[in-house]
Design a protein around this motif. Structure first.
Motif, mmCIF file in Angstrom:
data_model
loop_
_atom_site.group_PDB
_atom_site.id
_atom_site.type_symbol
_atom_site.label_atom_id
_atom_site.label_comp_id
_atom_site.label_asym_id
_atom_site.label_seq_id
_atom_site.Cartn_x
_atom_site.Cartn_y
_atom_site.Cartn_z
ATOM 1 N N TRP A 265 -38.586 -82.997 -40.728
ATOM 2 C CA TRP A 265 -39.990 -83.159 -41.116
ATOM 3 C C TRP A 265 -40.114 -83.469 -42.605
ATOM 4 C CZ3 TRP A 265 -42.753 -80.190 -44.669
ATOM 5 C CH2 TRP A 265 -44.121 -80.497 -44.761
ATOM 6 N N ALA A 266 -39.305 -82.825 -43.420
ATOM 7 C CA ALA A 266 -39.435 -82.944 -44.874
ATOM 8 C C ALA A 266 -39.137 -84.351 -45.383
ATOM 9 C CB ALA A 266 -38.517 -81.938 -45.566
ATOM 10 N N ILE A 267 -38.054 -84.950 -44.914
ATOM 11 C CA ILE A 267 -37.660 -86.272 -45.429
ATOM 12 C C ILE A 267 -38.691 -87.352 -45.109
ATOM 13 C CG2 ILE A 267 -35.949 -88.123 -45.211
ATOM 14 C CD1 ILE A 267 -33.800 -85.988 -45.075
ATOM 15 N N PRO A 268 -39.124 -87.499 -43.845
ATOM 16 C CA PRO A 268 -40.155 -88.522 -43.590
ATOM 17 C C PRO A 268 -41.476 -88.234 -44.281
ATOM 18 C CG PRO A 268 -39.737 -87.208 -41.611
ATOM 19 C CD PRO A 268 -38.661 -86.876 -42.583
ATOM 20 N N THR A 269 -41.803 -86.957 -44.455
ATOM 21 C CA THR A 269 -43.056 -86.605 -45.127
ATOM 22 C C THR A 269 -43.037 -87.047 -46.587
ATOM 23 O OG1 THR A 269 -43.469 -84.702 -43.679
ATOM 24 C CG2 THR A 269 -44.566 -84.708 -45.812
ATOM 25 N N THR A 270 -41.952 -86.773 -47.282
ATOM 26 C CA THR A 270 -41.864 -87.171 -48.693
ATOM 27 C C THR A 270 -41.733 -88.692 -48.827
ATOM 28 O OG1 THR A 270 -39.458 -86.737 -48.641
ATOM 29 C CG2 THR A 270 -40.881 -84.976 -49.431
ATOM 30 N N TRP A 271 -41.052 -89.321 -47.884
ATOM 31 C CA TRP A 271 -40.932 -90.788 -47.886
ATOM 32 C C TRP A 271 -42.308 -91.438 -47.746
ATOM 33 C CZ3 TRP A 271 -40.921 -93.636 -42.879
ATOM 34 C CH2 TRP A 271 -40.756 -95.020 -43.057
ATOM 35 N N LEU A 272 -43.078 -90.970 -46.776
ATOM 36 C CA LEU A 272 -44.417 -91.517 -46.574
ATOM 37 C C LEU A 272 -45.350 -91.186 -47.736
ATOM 38 C CD1 LEU A 272 -44.859 -90.729 -42.763
ATOM 39 C CD2 LEU A 272 -44.642 -93.003 -43.808
ATOM 40 N N ALA A 273 -45.139 -90.042 -48.368
ATOM 41 C CA ALA A 273 -45.985 -89.648 -49.504
ATOM 42 C C ALA A 273 -45.854 -90.644 -50.651
ATOM 43 C CB ALA A 273 -45.617 -88.247 -49.973
ATOM 44 N N LEU A 274 -44.628 -91.114 -50.903
ATOM 45 C CA LEU A 274 -44.428 -92.083 -51.984
ATOM 46 C C LEU A 274 -45.016 -93.450 -51.619
ATOM 47 C CD1 LEU A 274 -40.803 -91.162 -53.119
ATOM 48 C CD2 LEU A 274 -42.941 -90.770 -54.364
ATOM 49 N N LEU A 275 -44.943 -93.807 -50.342
ATOM 50 C CA LEU A 275 -45.567 -95.053 -49.905
ATOM 51 C C LEU A 275 -47.086 -94.962 -50.042
ATOM 52 C CD1 LEU A 275 -43.524 -95.930 -46.669
ATOM 53 C CD2 LEU A 275 -43.122 -96.685 -49.014
ATOM 54 N N LEU A 276 -47.630 -93.816 -49.663
ATOM 55 C CA LEU A 276 -49.073 -93.611 -49.786
ATOM 56 C C LEU A 276 -49.515 -93.580 -51.245
ATOM 57 C CD1 LEU A 276 -49.876 -90.994 -46.998
ATOM 58 C CD2 LEU A 276 -50.951 -93.236 -47.287
ATOM 59 N N ALA A 277 -48.673 -93.036 -52.109
ATOM 60 C CA ALA A 277 -49.011 -92.992 -53.532
ATOM 61 C C ALA A 277 -49.158 -94.404 -54.080
ATOM 62 C CB ALA A 277 -47.927 -92.234 -54.302
ATOM 63 N N PHE A 278 -48.272 -95.294 -53.672
ATOM 64 C CA PHE A 278 -48.352 -96.700 -54.093
ATOM 65 C C PHE A 278 -49.669 -97.319 -53.643
ATOM 66 C CE2 PHE A 278 -47.544 -101.232 -53.218
ATOM 67 C CZ PHE A 278 -47.053 -101.656 -54.452
ATOM 68 N N ARG A 279 -50.050 -97.041 -52.409
ATOM 69 C CA ARG A 279 -51.291 -97.592 -51.865
ATOM 70 C C ARG A 279 -52.512 -96.945 -52.516
ATOM 71 N NH1 ARG A 279 -49.753 -99.761 -46.470
ATOM 72 N NH2 ARG A 279 -51.850 -99.387 -45.664
ATOM 73 N N TYR A 280 -52.418 -95.648 -52.791
ATOM 74 C CA TYR A 280 -53.540 -94.941 -53.401
ATOM 75 C C TYR A 280 -53.853 -95.498 -54.786
ATOM 76 C CZ TYR A 280 -56.513 -91.143 -55.020
ATOM 77 O OH TYR A 280 -57.571 -90.414 -55.509
ATOM 78 N N LEU A 281 -52.827 -95.883 -55.522
ATOM 79 C CA LEU A 281 -53.046 -96.441 -56.851
ATOM 80 C C LEU A 281 -53.744 -97.800 -56.782
ATOM 81 C CD1 LEU A 281 -49.675 -95.512 -58.609
ATOM 82 C CD2 LEU A 281 -51.903 -94.411 -58.854
ATOM 83 N N HIS A 282 -53.748 -98.413 -55.611
ATOM 84 C CA HIS A 282 -54.475 -99.672 -55.407
ATOM 85 C C HIS A 282 -55.879 -99.432 -54.840
ATOM 86 C CE1 HIS A 282 -50.331 -101.310 -55.440
ATOM 87 N NE2 HIS A 282 -50.892 -102.404 -55.895
ATOM 88 N N ASN A 283 -55.940 -98.618 -53.804
ATOM 89 C CA ASN A 283 -57.149 -98.513 -53.006
ATOM 90 C C ASN A 283 -57.826 -97.146 -53.033
ATOM 91 O OD1 ASN A 283 -56.656 -101.100 -52.301
ATOM 92 N ND2 ASN A 283 -56.242 -100.729 -50.154
ATOM 93 N N GLY A 284 -57.312 -96.205 -53.798
ATOM 94 C CA GLY A 284 -57.906 -94.893 -53.845
ATOM 95 C C GLY A 284 -57.915 -94.232 -52.480
ATOM 96 N N LYS A 285 -59.066 -93.711 -52.058
ATOM 97 C CA LYS A 285 -59.167 -92.985 -50.799
ATOM 98 C C LYS A 285 -58.974 -93.868 -49.573
ATOM 99 C CE LYS A 285 -62.185 -89.391 -52.663
ATOM 100 N NZ LYS A 285 -63.496 -88.696 -52.568
ATOM 101 N N ASN A 286 -59.005 -95.168 -49.778
ATOM 102 C CA ASN A 286 -58.774 -96.094 -48.667
ATOM 103 C C ASN A 286 -57.291 -96.450 -48.550
ATOM 104 O OD1 ASN A 286 -61.552 -96.316 -47.989
ATOM 105 N ND2 ASN A 286 -61.827 -97.732 -49.700
ATOM 106 N N ALA A 287 -56.426 -95.545 -49.005
ATOM 107 C CA ALA A 287 -54.994 -95.844 -49.122
ATOM 108 C C ALA A 287 -54.346 -96.228 -47.806
ATOM 109 C CB ALA A 287 -54.269 -94.635 -49.722
ATOM 110 N N VAL A 288 -54.851 -95.742 -46.706
ATOM 111 C CA VAL A 288 -54.209 -96.026 -45.433
ATOM 112 C C VAL A 288 -54.591 -97.397 -44.881
ATOM 113 C CG1 VAL A 288 -53.858 -95.166 -43.073
ATOM 114 C CG2 VAL A 288 -54.124 -93.573 -44.954
#
Length: 216
Positions: A189-212
């Motif tokens: 659970w930990a590895i995919p969660t942290t992997w997706l968190a970094l991907l989401l962080a990249f998107r969040y810096l572009h789209n804010g709350k619309n990161a997904v």
């Protein structure tokens, strides 16, 4: 999100691991067949052991293994973003980013050099490099940028969020550590969660709350 898509993420992660392991095993076998096993020498004091590395073939095969690792990581980035888009990407996406490999290799070399130099200057600059330039692979995959432009893009993207991202890295480390302590099974659970968190962080810096949502 990880729990909702655990089966798909698990199969992808297992494929990633098996392919990486198989490549490393094959290259390692060739290395030993050509250059022989590494030699361990005893130091003059009779206690210190010095392990000698293999020959030229081993060095070349280690470089090949690193290139394969970069290639697979690019595919993993693409797969992850497609998954976050709500799509159902095939595992073959792992091999979809070959056209961006040279850019990724160049950027990785520069990134590692900067980290080494930064660490030599009292460690803190090295941490800054890791945090501020760390999105270069995602910039290459999602923005189709070259090596230098991807590093610049990551630097500009993170210029007002350095501390928050540093906190994310620390939190990710703690989550992985907790997963490791949980009889290792927690890593599933930990590895995919942290992997997706970094991907989401990249998107969040572009789209804010619309990161997904799909990136523009």
């Amino acid at each position: 999100f990880t729990l909702a898509n655990f089966g798909q993420i698990f199969l992808f992660g297992l494929s990633y691991f098996l392919i990486s392991f198989a490549v490393s095993a094959v290259l390692g076998g060739i290395s030993m067949a050509v250059d022989g096993l590494p030699q361990t020498l005893q130091g003059p004091d009779g206690q210190i052991e010095v392990t000698q590395s293999g020959g030229a073939v081993t060095t070349i095969l280690n470089l090949v293994n690193n290139v394969v690792s970069i290639f697979l990581s690019l595919g993993a980035v693409r797969y992850g973003h497609l998954l976050l888009n709500g799509e159902n990407p095939p595992i073959s996406e792992l091999f979809s980013q070959g056209s961006k490999l040279l850019s990724a290799i160049g950027a990785t070399i520069l990134y590692v050099i900067m980290i080494i130099v930064g660490i030599l200057f009292l460690i803190v600059p090295g941490i800054i490099v890791i945090v501020r330039f760390g999105f270069y692979q995602q910039a290459i995959v999602e923005k189709n940028l070259g090596a230098i432009d991807a590093l610049k893009y990551s630097w500009e993207l993170t210029k007002t969020n350095g501390l928050s991202l540093f906190g994310l890295y620390i939190l990710s480390f703690l989550i992985v550590l907790a997963g490791l302590l949980a009889v290792i099974v927690g890593l599933l659970w930990a590895i995919p969660t942290t992997w997706l968190a970094l991907l989401l962080a990249f998107r969040y810096l572009h789209n804010g709350k619309n990161a997904v949502k799909v990136l523009p």
